[in-house]
Design a protein around this motif. Structure first.
Motif, PDB file in Angstrom:
ATOM      1  N   ARG A 181       0.816  -1.214   0.000  1.00  0.00           N
ATOM      2  CA  ARG A 181       0.000   0.000   0.000  1.00  0.00           C
ATOM      3  C   ARG A 181       0.847   1.260   0.000  1.00  0.00           C
ATOM      4  NH1 ARG A 181      -3.864   2.608   3.665  1.00  0.00           N
ATOM      5  NH2 ARG A 181      -5.623   3.303   2.408  1.00  0.00           N
ATOM      6  N   GLY A 182       2.038   1.181   0.575  1.00  0.00           N
ATOM      7  CA  GLY A 182       2.933   2.338   0.541  1.00  0.00           C
ATOM      8  C   GLY A 182       3.289   2.740  -0.876  1.00  0.00           C
ATOM      9  N   LYS A 183       3.353   1.758  -1.770  1.00  0.00           N
ATOM     10  CA  LYS A 183       3.642   2.061  -3.171  1.00  0.00           C
ATOM     11  C   LYS A 183       2.473   2.807  -3.808  1.00  0.00           C
ATOM     12  CE  LYS A 183       6.334  -0.643  -5.363  1.00  0.00           C
ATOM     13  NZ  LYS A 183       6.982  -1.778  -6.070  1.00  0.00           N
ATOM     14  N   ILE A 184       1.247   2.475  -3.381  1.00  0.00           N
ATOM     15  CA  ILE A 184       0.069   3.203  -3.861  1.00  0.00           C
ATOM     16  C   ILE A 184       0.142   4.666  -3.397  1.00  0.00           C
ATOM     17  CG2 ILE A 184      -2.439   3.349  -3.768  1.00  0.00           C
ATOM     18  CD1 ILE A 184      -1.701   0.854  -5.180  1.00  0.00           C
ATOM     19  N   GLN A 185       0.516   4.858  -2.104  1.00  0.00           N
ATOM     20  CA  GLN A 185       0.636   6.217  -1.569  1.00  0.00           C
ATOM     21  C   GLN A 185       1.716   7.000  -2.313  1.00  0.00           C
ATOM     22  OE1 GLN A 185      -1.113   7.965   0.509  1.00  0.00           O
ATOM     23  NE2 GLN A 185       0.238   9.731   0.643  1.00  0.00           N
ATOM     24  N   LYS A 187       2.675   6.567  -5.389  1.00  0.00           N
ATOM     25  CA  LYS A 187       2.126   6.896  -6.706  1.00  0.00           C
ATOM     26  C   LYS A 187       1.147   8.064  -6.596  1.00  0.00           C
ATOM     27  CE  LYS A 187       3.682   3.461  -9.471  1.00  0.00           C
ATOM     28  NZ  LYS A 187       4.397   3.652 -10.756  1.00  0.00           N
ATOM     29  N   ALA A 188       0.348   8.064  -5.531  1.00  0.00           N
ATOM     30  CA  ALA A 188      -0.616   9.150  -5.332  1.00  0.00           C
ATOM     31  C   ALA A 188       0.098  10.480  -5.142  1.00  0.00           C
ATOM     32  CB  ALA A 188      -1.511   8.841  -4.129  1.00  0.00           C
ATOM     33  N   GLN A 189       1.180  10.480  -4.352  1.00  0.00           N
ATOM     34  CA  GLN A 189       1.940  11.708  -4.131  1.00  0.00           C
ATOM     35  C   GLN A 189       2.593  12.198  -5.420  1.00  0.00           C
ATOM     36  OE1 GLN A 189       4.737  11.152  -0.906  1.00  0.00           O
ATOM     37  NE2 GLN A 189       3.180  11.468   0.654  1.00  0.00           N
ATOM     38  N   ALA A 190       2.984  11.263  -6.271  1.00  0.00           N
ATOM     39  CA  ALA A 190       3.651  11.621  -7.521  1.00  0.00           C
ATOM     40  C   ALA A 190       2.661  11.915  -8.647  1.00  0.00           C
ATOM     41  CB  ALA A 190       4.597  10.502  -7.943  1.00  0.00           C
ATOM     42  N   GLY A 191       1.366  11.665  -8.410  1.00  0.00           N
ATOM     43  CA  GLY A 191       0.368  11.871  -9.443  1.00  0.00           C
ATOM     44  C   GLY A 191       0.467  10.867 -10.571  1.00  0.00           C
ATOM     45  N   ALA A 192       0.983   9.674 -10.264  1.00  0.00           N
ATOM     46  CA  ALA A 192       1.196   8.647 -11.290  1.00  0.00           C
ATOM     47  C   ALA A 192       0.070   7.614 -11.270  1.00  0.00           C
ATOM     48  CB  ALA A 192       2.535   7.954 -11.065  1.00  0.00           C
ATOM     49  N   GLU A 193      -0.149   6.978 -12.420  1.00  0.00           N
ATOM     50  CA  GLU A 193      -1.160   5.934 -12.521  1.00  0.00           C
ATOM     51  C   GLU A 193      -0.623   4.599 -12.010  1.00  0.00           C
ATOM     52  OE1 GLU A 193      -2.922   5.420 -16.350  1.00  0.00           O
ATOM     53  OE2 GLU A 193      -4.432   6.962 -15.940  1.00  0.00           O
ATOM     54  N   GLY A 197      -4.806  -4.075 -12.543  1.00  0.00           N
ATOM     55  CA  GLY A 197      -4.843  -5.296 -11.739  1.00  0.00           C
ATOM     56  C   GLY A 197      -4.337  -5.122 -10.320  1.00  0.00           C
ATOM     57  N   TRP A 198      -3.890  -3.903  -9.972  1.00  0.00           N
ATOM     58  CA  TRP A 198      -3.386  -3.668  -8.630  1.00  0.00           C
ATOM     59  C   TRP A 198      -4.493  -3.393  -7.619  1.00  0.00           C
ATOM     60  CZ3 TRP A 198       1.554  -0.065  -8.614  1.00  0.00           C
ATOM     61  CH2 TRP A 198       2.638  -0.772  -9.162  1.00  0.00           C
ATOM     62  N   ALA A 199      -5.544  -2.683  -8.051  1.00  0.00           N
ATOM     63  CA  ALA A 199      -6.461  -2.136  -7.050  1.00  0.00           C
ATOM     64  C   ALA A 199      -7.889  -2.011  -7.581  1.00  0.00           C
ATOM     65  CB  ALA A 199      -5.962  -0.771  -6.599  1.00  0.00           C
ATOM     66  N   PHE A 200      -8.807  -1.806  -6.596  1.00  0.00           N
ATOM     67  CA  PHE A 200     -10.219  -1.573  -6.881  1.00  0.00           C
ATOM     68  C   PHE A 200     -10.660  -0.273  -6.211  1.00  0.00           C
ATOM     69  CE2 PHE A 200      -9.658  -6.218  -6.240  1.00  0.00           C
ATOM     70  CZ  PHE A 200      -9.949  -6.656  -7.526  1.00  0.00           C
ATOM     71  N   THR A 201     -11.735   0.329  -6.721  1.00  0.00           N
ATOM     72  CA  THR A 201     -12.384   1.424  -6.025  1.00  0.00           C
ATOM     73  C   THR A 201     -13.114   0.869  -4.805  1.00  0.00           C
ATOM     74  OG1 THR A 201     -14.466   1.211  -7.226  1.00  0.00           O
ATOM     75  CG2 THR A 201     -12.752   2.603  -8.238  1.00  0.00           C
ATOM     76  N   THR A 207      -9.373  -0.087 -10.858  1.00  0.00           N
ATOM     77  CA  THR A 207      -8.947   1.290 -11.061  1.00  0.00           C
ATOM     78  C   THR A 207      -7.435   1.376 -11.211  1.00  0.00           C
ATOM     79  OG1 THR A 207      -9.036   3.551 -10.169  1.00  0.00           O
ATOM     80  CG2 THR A 207      -8.720   1.783  -8.572  1.00  0.00           C
ATOM     81  N   THR A 208      -6.987   2.389 -11.960  1.00  0.00           N
ATOM     82  CA  THR A 208      -5.556   2.709 -12.035  1.00  0.00           C
ATOM     83  C   THR A 208      -5.291   4.068 -11.393  1.00  0.00           C
ATOM     84  OG1 THR A 208      -5.848   3.667 -14.246  1.00  0.00           O
ATOM     85  CG2 THR A 208      -5.195   1.341 -14.121  1.00  0.00           C
ATOM     86  N   ASP A 209      -6.303   4.645 -10.744  1.00  0.00           N
ATOM     87  CA  ASP A 209      -6.177   5.926 -10.053  1.00  0.00           C
ATOM     88  C   ASP A 209      -5.701   5.665  -8.621  1.00  0.00           C
ATOM     89  OD1 ASP A 209      -7.064   8.150  -8.251  1.00  0.00           O
ATOM     90  OD2 ASP A 209      -7.705   9.036 -10.147  1.00  0.00           O
ATOM     91  N   ALA A 210      -4.514   6.171  -8.282  1.00  0.00           N
ATOM     92  CA  ALA A 210      -3.922   5.864  -6.976  1.00  0.00           C
ATOM     93  C   ALA A 210      -4.760   6.403  -5.819  1.00  0.00           C
ATOM     94  CB  ALA A 210      -2.503   6.421  -6.905  1.00  0.00           C
ATOM     95  N   LYS A 211      -5.351   7.582  -5.985  1.00  0.00           N
ATOM     96  CA  LYS A 211      -6.152   8.151  -4.898  1.00  0.00           C
ATOM     97  C   LYS A 211      -7.444   7.358  -4.699  1.00  0.00           C
ATOM     98  CE  LYS A 211      -4.206  12.784  -5.183  1.00  0.00           C
ATOM     99  NZ  LYS A 211      -4.437  14.227  -5.442  1.00  0.00           N
ATOM    100  N   GLU A 212      -8.040   6.905  -5.802  1.00  0.00           N
ATOM    101  CA  GLU A 212      -9.213   6.042  -5.672  1.00  0.00           C
ATOM    102  C   GLU A 212      -8.839   4.728  -4.989  1.00  0.00           C
ATOM    103  OE1 GLU A 212     -11.017   5.386  -9.485  1.00  0.00           O
ATOM    104  OE2 GLU A 212     -12.396   7.076  -9.224  1.00  0.00           O
TER     105      GLU A 212
END
Length: 335
Positions: A181-185, A187-193, A197-201, A207-212
């Motif tokens: 999950r730290g990698k998701i955070q 990506k969110a801080q960097a504004g990257a997709e 297959g990594w995550a769901f809303t 979703t490929t949106d890190a904040k979602e």
């Protein structure tokens, strides 16, 4: 990107933790564990996390002057109540105790309950590796994964780490979610997709949106098999050590929960590798390492430096965003 030496980064982290009320020894161990993640190139578990720890220390979600309290003390099993303290120094101490007991009894296990996030779990198998022992570690965290076929988060990223005293040491360190999950955070801080297959809303849609994704759920590693291993980790931590299941653990990335103790649990097993062999002393560890190298591969974690023997002159790199946050905290805490 900003560059720091390991020595300067460790001193900065230690100074910030001490300014937030953490005693000197605990701040020193925690700072070394945090920077070890950056040394390994796992920035998602290193200095990037420090502002979140500091916010939780100020809000009371982490108890700065916590003490490990013995709940169970048997020759091969020790359980500590972590008193809502920082997970890094607590799991380091647990690993040291497990190594000491295993050297006497052949095997030992140590649980820590009512603790907090500990960073990269692979750091804590090194007290065993450095003593020629096998080390295995488990930890839990906030619920971010649904059960297989389910639609609500009940499991954490459920990380597992293991260390084998090969030459160089073998270090297995992985989340049982598709990604930490730290990698998701990060990506969110960097504004990257995110990778597909990594995550769901939160509604269960891919979703490929890190904040979602941070507000939603993570996919298990390897489908149903990853889910099964995650259940094993939750069993050995939240269920058996406690006091909280993953679904009841506050999210460190949600600032409105900073005042709520996480009550995370960790579990360490240490084994005297010299006592495991059915035919006594042998060369199979060296033989296997040589076979892996001859096949063009390398052992897992073979490129990871020893966190208990840091090179203070070594350089690490952090993002400008993390550097700015640390500078802001330095001003806020009067450093």
């Amino acid at each position: 990107m900003a560059q720091l030496t390991v020595g300067s980064a460790t001193e900065l982290a230690k100074s910030l933790l001490k300014a937030a009320g953490v005693p000197d020894q605990e701040a020193d161990v925690t700072a070394r564990c945090i920077v070890a993640s950056d040394r390994w190139g796992i920035g998602s578990h290193g200095l990037m996390r420090l502002p979140f720890y500091l916010a939780r220390l100020q809000a009371g979600g982490i108890k700065a002057d916590a003490k490990l309290k013995v709940v169970t003390d048997l020759p091969s099993l020790v359980v500590f109540d972590g008193d809502d303290g920082l997970g890094h120094w607590q799991l380091q101490k647990a690993a040291e105790v497990a190594a000491e007991r295993a050297a006497i009894n052949g095997i030992a296990a140590v649980g820590v309950g009512r603790s907090n996030h500990c960073g990269a779990l692979g750091i804590y198998v090194w007290p065993m590796i450095n003593r020629g022992l096998v080390g295995i570690a488990f930890s839990t965290g906030p619920a971010v994964m649904p059960p297989w076929g389910g639609n609500s988060a009940l499991l954490s990223t459920s990380p597992i780490a293991a260390g084998i005293p090969t030459n160089p040491p073998t270090v297995v360190d992985l989340a049982t979610s598709a990604v930490a999950r730290g990698k998701i955070q990060a990506k969110a801080q960097a504004g990257a997709e995110l990778e597909p297959g990594w995550a769901f809303t939160k509604d269960g849609s891919p979703t490929t949106d890190a904040k979602e994704a941070l507000a939603g759920m993570l996919a298990p590693l390897g489908g149903v098999k990853g889910y099964a291993i995650a259940v094993l980790v939750e069993s050995l931590t939240g269920m058996l050590v406690g006091p909280s299941l993953a679904k009841d653990i506050p999210d460190m990335f949600a600032s409105e929960q900073d005042a709520n103790p996480q009550k995370i649990s960790h579990f360490i097993i240490a084994i005297d590798s010299a006592k495991l062999s059915v035919d006594g002393e042998n060369t199979r560890t060296a033989d296997f390492s040589a076979l892996v190298n001859a096949a063009g591969g390398r052992l897992p974690g073979a490129n990871r430096s020893n966190p208990e023997r840091p090179d203070n002159a070594e350089n690490i790199t952090i993002t400008d965003s993390v550097a700015d946050q640390l500078a802001q905290w330095s001003t806020k805490l009067g450093i």
